[in-house]
Design a protein around this motif. Structure first.
Motif, PDB file in Angstrom:
ATOM      1  N   GLY A   1       0.797  -1.219   0.000  1.00 28.93           N
ATOM      2  CA  GLY A   1       0.000   0.000   0.000  1.00 28.93           C
ATOM      3  C   GLY A   1       0.826   1.265   0.000  1.00 28.93           C
ATOM      4  N   LEU A   2       2.083   1.165  -0.428  1.00 25.32           N
ATOM      5  CA  LEU A   2       2.911   2.360  -0.518  1.00 25.32           C
ATOM      6  C   LEU A   2       2.411   3.224  -1.668  1.00 25.32           C
ATOM      7  N   ASP A   3       2.333   4.500  -1.477  1.00 20.62           N
ATOM      8  CA  ASP A   3       1.954   5.406  -2.555  1.00 20.62           C
ATOM      9  C   ASP A   3       2.504   6.787  -2.249  1.00 20.62           C
ATOM     10  N   ASP A   4       2.278   7.700  -3.180  1.00 17.10           N
ATOM     11  CA  ASP A   4       2.896   9.012  -3.034  1.00 17.10           C
ATOM     12  C   ASP A   4       2.296   9.832  -1.905  1.00 17.10           C
ATOM     13  N   GLU A   5       1.135   9.411  -1.368  1.00 14.58           N
ATOM     14  CA  GLU A   5       0.521  10.157  -0.275  1.00 14.58           C
ATOM     15  C   GLU A   5       0.953   9.626   1.093  1.00 14.58           C
ATOM     16  N   ALA A   6       1.552   8.447   1.116  1.00 17.25           N
ATOM     17  CA  ALA A   6       1.844   7.784   2.388  1.00 17.25           C
ATOM     18  C   ALA A   6       3.061   8.388   3.081  1.00 17.25           C
ATOM     19  N   LYS A   7       2.927   8.629   4.378  1.00 17.14           N
ATOM     20  CA  LYS A   7       4.022   9.207   5.151  1.00 17.14           C
ATOM     21  C   LYS A   7       5.194   8.244   5.275  1.00 17.14           C
ATOM     22  N   HIS A   8       4.905   6.922   5.183  1.00 17.47           N
ATOM     23  CA  HIS A   8       5.988   5.956   5.345  1.00 17.47           C
ATOM     24  C   HIS A   8       6.977   5.996   4.189  1.00 17.47           C
ATOM     25  N   CYS A   9       6.627   6.678   3.095  1.00 17.50           N
ATOM     26  CA  CYS A   9       7.575   6.812   1.988  1.00 17.50           C
ATOM     27  C   CYS A   9       8.788   7.632   2.410  1.00 17.50           C
ATOM     28  N   SER A  10       8.603   8.488   3.406  1.00 15.81           N
ATOM     29  CA  SER A  10       9.735   9.257   3.924  1.00 15.81           C
ATOM     30  C   SER A  10      10.766   8.325   4.543  1.00 15.81           C
ATOM     31  N   ALA A  11      10.289   7.327   5.297  1.00 16.05           N
ATOM     32  CA  ALA A  11      11.200   6.346   5.893  1.00 16.05           C
ATOM     33  C   ALA A  11      11.890   5.529   4.810  1.00 16.05           C
ATOM     34  N   LEU A  12      11.137   5.198   3.763  1.00 16.23           N
ATOM     35  CA  LEU A  12      11.711   4.430   2.661  1.00 16.23           C
ATOM     36  C   LEU A  12      12.807   5.223   1.964  1.00 16.23           C
ATOM     37  N   ARG A  13      12.574   6.503   1.752  1.00 14.33           N
ATOM     38  CA  ARG A  13      13.591   7.348   1.116  1.00 14.33           C
ATOM     39  C   ARG A  13      14.852   7.410   1.970  1.00 14.33           C
ATOM     40  N   ARG A  14      14.669   7.530   3.289  1.00 12.48           N
ATOM     41  CA  ARG A  14      15.837   7.601   4.169  1.00 12.48           C
ATOM     42  C   ARG A  14      16.596   6.279   4.192  1.00 12.48           C
ATOM     43  N   PHE A  15      15.857   5.176   4.104  1.00  8.72           N
ATOM     44  CA  PHE A  15      16.503   3.862   4.044  1.00  8.72           C
ATOM     45  C   PHE A  15      17.332   3.732   2.770  1.00  8.72           C
TER      46      PHE A  15
ATOM     47  N   ASP B   1       9.871  10.305  -8.203  1.00  8.86           N
ATOM     48  CA  ASP B   1      10.668  11.532  -8.295  1.00  8.86           C
ATOM     49  C   ASP B   1      11.503  11.714  -7.029  1.00  8.86           C
ATOM     50  N   ASN B   2      10.881  11.456  -5.866  1.00  4.63           N
ATOM     51  CA  ASN B   2      11.578  11.613  -4.594  1.00  4.63           C
ATOM     52  C   ASN B   2      12.514  10.444  -4.309  1.00  4.63           C
ATOM     53  N   LEU B   3      12.064   9.223  -4.620  1.00  9.74           N
ATOM     54  CA  LEU B   3      12.907   8.054  -4.381  1.00  9.74           C
ATOM     55  C   LEU B   3      14.167   8.101  -5.240  1.00  9.74           C
ATOM     56  N   ALA B   4      14.036   8.662  -6.436  1.00  7.60           N
ATOM     57  CA  ALA B   4      15.186   8.744  -7.344  1.00  7.60           C
ATOM     58  C   ALA B   4      16.307   9.570  -6.734  1.00  7.60           C
ATOM     59  N   GLY B   5      15.944  10.624  -6.030  1.00 13.55           N
ATOM     60  CA  GLY B   5      16.960  11.441  -5.377  1.00 13.55           C
ATOM     61  C   GLY B   5      17.722  10.654  -4.328  1.00 13.55           C
ATOM     62  N   ALA B   6      17.004   9.770  -3.610  1.00 14.28           N
ATOM     63  CA  ALA B   6      17.652   8.932  -2.598  1.00 14.28           C
ATOM     64  C   ALA B   6      18.568   7.902  -3.246  1.00 14.28           C
TER      65      ALA B   6
ATOM     66  N   ILE C   1       9.680   7.960 -15.119  1.00 16.26           N
ATOM     67  CA  ILE C   1      10.778   7.092 -15.539  1.00 16.26           C
ATOM     68  C   ILE C   1      12.063   7.881 -15.749  1.00 16.26           C
ATOM     69  N   LYS C   2      11.943   9.136 -16.150  1.00 15.26           N
ATOM     70  CA  LYS C   2      13.140   9.963 -16.341  1.00 15.26           C
ATOM     71  C   LYS C   2      13.852  10.187 -15.008  1.00 15.26           C
ATOM     72  N   HIS C   3      13.082  10.483 -13.966  1.00 16.57           N
ATOM     73  CA  HIS C   3      13.676  10.697 -12.642  1.00 16.57           C
ATOM     74  C   HIS C   3      14.280   9.401 -12.108  1.00 16.57           C
ATOM     75  N   LEU C   4      13.576   8.281 -12.339  1.00 16.65           N
ATOM     76  CA  LEU C   4      14.098   6.988 -11.893  1.00 16.65           C
ATOM     77  C   LEU C   4      15.425   6.680 -12.580  1.00 16.65           C
ATOM     78  N   ALA C   5      15.473   6.891 -13.884  1.00 20.55           N
ATOM     79  CA  ALA C   5      16.704   6.625 -14.634  1.00 20.55           C
ATOM     80  C   ALA C   5      17.850   7.500 -14.138  1.00 20.55           C
ATOM     81  N   ASP C   6      17.560   8.750 -13.834  1.00 23.25           N
ATOM     82  CA  ASP C   6      18.592   9.652 -13.311  1.00 23.25           C
ATOM     83  C   ASP C   6      19.128   9.147 -11.975  1.00 23.25           C
TER      84      ASP C   6
END
Length: 246
Positions: free
Chosen positions: A17-31, A89-94, A116-121
């Motif tokens: 149930g991960l999605d762009d609105e979920a707060k737990h995505c912040s933890a995923l990005r930090r991981f 877009d956010n996960l790609a930065g991590a 996909i462009k952000h993911l590839a980057d």
């Protein structure tokens, strides 16, 4: 270095149930960025929702000698069957600072352009060697010409050795452009384009040419059995790829 996670080998957060609105995505990005340190599995997993798909943490056998253990740079992260398209877009930065994920699985995640462009980057200079984005049916859509550029960059410049894009509604023109990007300096060895309508004679000839000047070892395509010309070209491609197996 991913501290506090022992000999973590596989982390499955598919269908959570991960999605762009979920707060737990912040933890995923930090991981992913490696900024979560000195915590145990349960502490990390408390950020994530319960789901029918059991979160799976696989550790290597404690009987292995420490010198035989898989490096933490070999982590498999499975995020399939979530709705992470906009969040990419956010996960790609991590990913840009990641040094421990070997395989990233993003099957069926509503990925399309410009995600996909952000993911590839993000993948471009990361530690990722296998990217699986299969079953994202609207990956190219009406933006095929724009989507091919980030994939070409991945093939030409990244350290990817395996790219999985099955069941993505990929066309012959897209597949041909991928083949043209495979060059002598490319790291890509395995490409999965199965369950796509991209096996024309021209596409196969382009892959045959690419296989003769690269490290490519396997190309998976869904070949119609009724077309003799296509079957002959498939056999020629397999023979050419086999020369790169040693």
């Amino acid at each position: 270095m991913l501290e506090g996670f022992g000999d973590l080998e596989t982390l499955e957060l598919d269908n959570c149930g991960l999605d762009d609105e979920a707060k737990h995505c912040s933890a995923l990005r930090r991981f992913i960025s490696g900024s979560i340190h000195s915590v145990d599995y349960n502490e990390f997993l408390r950020y994530f929702p319960e789901s029918e798909s059991e979160t799976y943490l696989k550790e290597e056998s404690t009987h292995k000698n420490s010198n035989e253990r898989t490096s933490q740079q070999n982590l498999v992260l499975d995020l399939s069957f979530n709705d992470l398209g906009p969040e990419l877009d956010n996960l790609a930065g991590a990913l840009k600072t990641n040094s421990f994920i070997h395989t990233l699985i993003l099957r069926n995640n509503s990925i399309n352009y410009p995600n996909i462009k952000h993911l590839a980057d993000g993948v471009l200079n990361s530690s990722i060697r296998h990217l699986d984005i299969g079953r994202n049916k609207y990956l190219t859509g009406s933006c095929e010409k724009r989507v091919i550029e980030p994939f070409n960059n991945l093939i030409i410049r990244s350290r990817l050795t395996k790219l999985t894009m099955d069941s993505c509604d990929i066309t012959n023109s897209f597949a041909k452009n991928l083949a043209l990007a495979i060059r002598p300096g490319s790291s890509l060895k395995h490409l999965d384009l199965s369950n796509n309508n991209c096996c024309s004679a021209e596409t196969l000839r382009t892959f045959i040419s690419a296989s003769k000047k690269s490290h490519l070892k396997s190309v998976k395509l869904s070949i119609p059995t009724s077309n003799e010309e296509i079957r002959n070209l498939e056999n020629e491609l397999k023979e050419s790829l086999s020369l790169n197996s040693d």
